[in-house]
Design a protein around this motif. Structure first.
Motif, PDB file in Angstrom:
ATOM      1  N   GLY A 260      -4.723  11.594   0.455  1.00  0.00           N
ATOM      2  CA  GLY A 260      -4.565  11.293   1.870  1.00  0.00           C
ATOM      3  C   GLY A 260      -5.096   9.910   2.225  1.00  0.00           C
ATOM      4  N   ASN A 261      -5.800   9.273   1.318  1.00  0.00           N
ATOM      5  CA  ASN A 261      -6.301   7.916   1.549  1.00  0.00           C
ATOM      6  C   ASN A 261      -5.196   6.895   1.308  1.00  0.00           C
ATOM      7  OD1 ASN A 261      -8.962   8.768   2.026  1.00  0.00           O
ATOM      8  ND2 ASN A 261      -9.421   8.749  -0.173  1.00  0.00           N
TER       9      ASN A 261
ATOM     10  N   SER B 273       0.819  -1.209   0.000  1.00  0.00           N
ATOM     11  CA  SER B 273       0.000   0.000   0.000  1.00  0.00           C
ATOM     12  C   SER B 273       0.850   1.254   0.000  1.00  0.00           C
ATOM     13  CB  SER B 273      -0.953   0.003   1.196  1.00  0.00           C
ATOM     14  OG  SER B 273      -0.222   0.026   2.391  1.00  0.00           O
ATOM     15  N   ARG B 274       0.223   2.335  -0.440  1.00  0.00           N
ATOM     16  CA  ARG B 274       0.885   3.631  -0.465  1.00  0.00           C
ATOM     17  C   ARG B 274      -0.159   4.686  -0.117  1.00  0.00           C
ATOM     18  NH1 ARG B 274       0.060   7.093  -4.853  1.00  0.00           N
ATOM     19  NH2 ARG B 274      -1.434   6.222  -6.305  1.00  0.00           N
ATOM     20  N   LEU B 275       0.334   5.859   0.302  1.00  0.00           N
ATOM     21  CA  LEU B 275      -0.553   6.978   0.592  1.00  0.00           C
ATOM     22  C   LEU B 275      -0.809   7.741  -0.711  1.00  0.00           C
ATOM     23  CD1 LEU B 275      -1.801   7.812   3.280  1.00  0.00           C
ATOM     24  CD2 LEU B 275       0.055   9.490   3.506  1.00  0.00           C
ATOM     25  N   ALA B 276      -2.080   7.884  -1.082  1.00  0.00           N
ATOM     26  CA  ALA B 276      -2.436   8.602  -2.306  1.00  0.00           C
ATOM     27  C   ALA B 276      -2.422  10.116  -2.058  1.00  0.00           C
ATOM     28  CB  ALA B 276      -3.819   8.166  -2.779  1.00  0.00           C
ATOM     29  N   ASP B 277      -2.439  10.904  -3.124  1.00  0.00           N
ATOM     30  CA  ASP B 277      -2.478  12.368  -3.022  1.00  0.00           C
ATOM     31  C   ASP B 277      -3.669  12.840  -2.197  1.00  0.00           C
ATOM     32  OD1 ASP B 277      -0.232  12.537  -4.565  1.00  0.00           O
ATOM     33  OD2 ASP B 277      -1.295  12.990  -6.429  1.00  0.00           O
TER      34      ASP B 277
ATOM     35  N   GLU C 197      -8.881   1.590   4.900  1.00  0.00           N
ATOM     36  CA  GLU C 197      -9.351   2.411   6.018  1.00  0.00           C
ATOM     37  C   GLU C 197     -10.833   2.747   5.890  1.00  0.00           C
ATOM     38  OE1 GLU C 197      -6.517   5.484   5.595  1.00  0.00           O
ATOM     39  OE2 GLU C 197      -4.957   4.190   6.417  1.00  0.00           O
ATOM     40  N   ASP C 198     -11.395   2.531   4.721  1.00  0.00           N
ATOM     41  CA  ASP C 198     -12.792   2.868   4.490  1.00  0.00           C
ATOM     42  C   ASP C 198     -13.629   1.604   4.638  1.00  0.00           C
ATOM     43  OD1 ASP C 198     -15.213   3.823   3.785  1.00  0.00           O
ATOM     44  OD2 ASP C 198     -14.641   4.461   1.760  1.00  0.00           O
ATOM     45  N   LEU C 199     -14.109   1.374   5.884  1.00  0.00           N
ATOM     46  CA  LEU C 199     -14.851   0.140   6.149  1.00  0.00           C
ATOM     47  C   LEU C 199     -16.240   0.156   5.528  1.00  0.00           C
ATOM     48  CD1 LEU C 199     -13.756  -0.423   9.851  1.00  0.00           C
ATOM     49  CD2 LEU C 199     -12.891  -1.582   7.813  1.00  0.00           C
ATOM     50  N   SER C 200     -16.714   1.350   5.166  1.00  0.00           N
ATOM     51  CA  SER C 200     -18.034   1.426   4.540  1.00  0.00           C
ATOM     52  C   SER C 200     -17.964   1.001   3.073  1.00  0.00           C
ATOM     53  CB  SER C 200     -18.563   2.859   4.610  1.00  0.00           C
ATOM     54  OG  SER C 200     -17.757   3.702   3.803  1.00  0.00           O
TER      55      SER C 200
END
Ligand code: ZN
Ligand code: ZN
Length: 137
Positions: free
Chosen positions: A68-69, A62-66, A89-92
């Motif tokens: 912030g996700n 994984s990487r951090l996208a522009d 991180e987005d459980l929804s």
């Protein structure tokens, strides 16, 4: 269109079955996608997690996208083929971003929109009749 559509990674260790059409198919021309696809752009099919079944072992990076996700990638540990991306991180979230490769039927995977064309390789011509965005959308 006949479902399920079946697909595999390059070596065949990871396979999947897609039971429903993707929600949207995008071509992304950003520099990150050029690297991950080792190609001028990557094709992403947004699909519901319940409409797809995977078999085989996958590794994650994984990487951090522009934005912030976190952008997590699943890939075959044997041949390295990228299978899909998602945001852990987005459980929804009920969607994943499939890299549609090795399909038995590719007719539903023509991109309807091309994004991040601001980073597009100069020699590639966008086809007529598709949506175009300079950045995300
Ligand atoms: Zn493989
Ligand atoms: Zn991209």
């Amino acid at each position: 269109m006949e479902y399920p559509i079946e697909a595999s990674c390059q070596c065949g260790q990871v396979t999947y079955k897609l039971f429903k059409a993707p929600k949207i198919v995008l071509a992304c021309h950003c520099k990150e996608c050029q690297k991950l696809a080792t190609s001028p752009f990557s094709v992403t099919a947004v699909v519901d997690t319940e409409s797809i079944e995977f078999q085989g072992e996958m590794k994650e990076w994984s990487r951090l996208a522009d934005s912030g996700n976190t952008n997590a990638a699943k890939f075959c540990p044997v041949c390295g083929t990228r299978i899909y991306h998602y945001n852990p991180e987005d459980l929804s979230t009920v969607k994943l971003k499939l890299k549609p490769v090795g399909l038995t039927d590719d007719s539903v995977f023509a991109p309807s929109a091309h994004i991040w064309v601001s980073e597009k390789q100069g020699w590639y011509q966008i086809p007529d009749g598709v949506k175009v965005a300079q950045k995300q959308s």
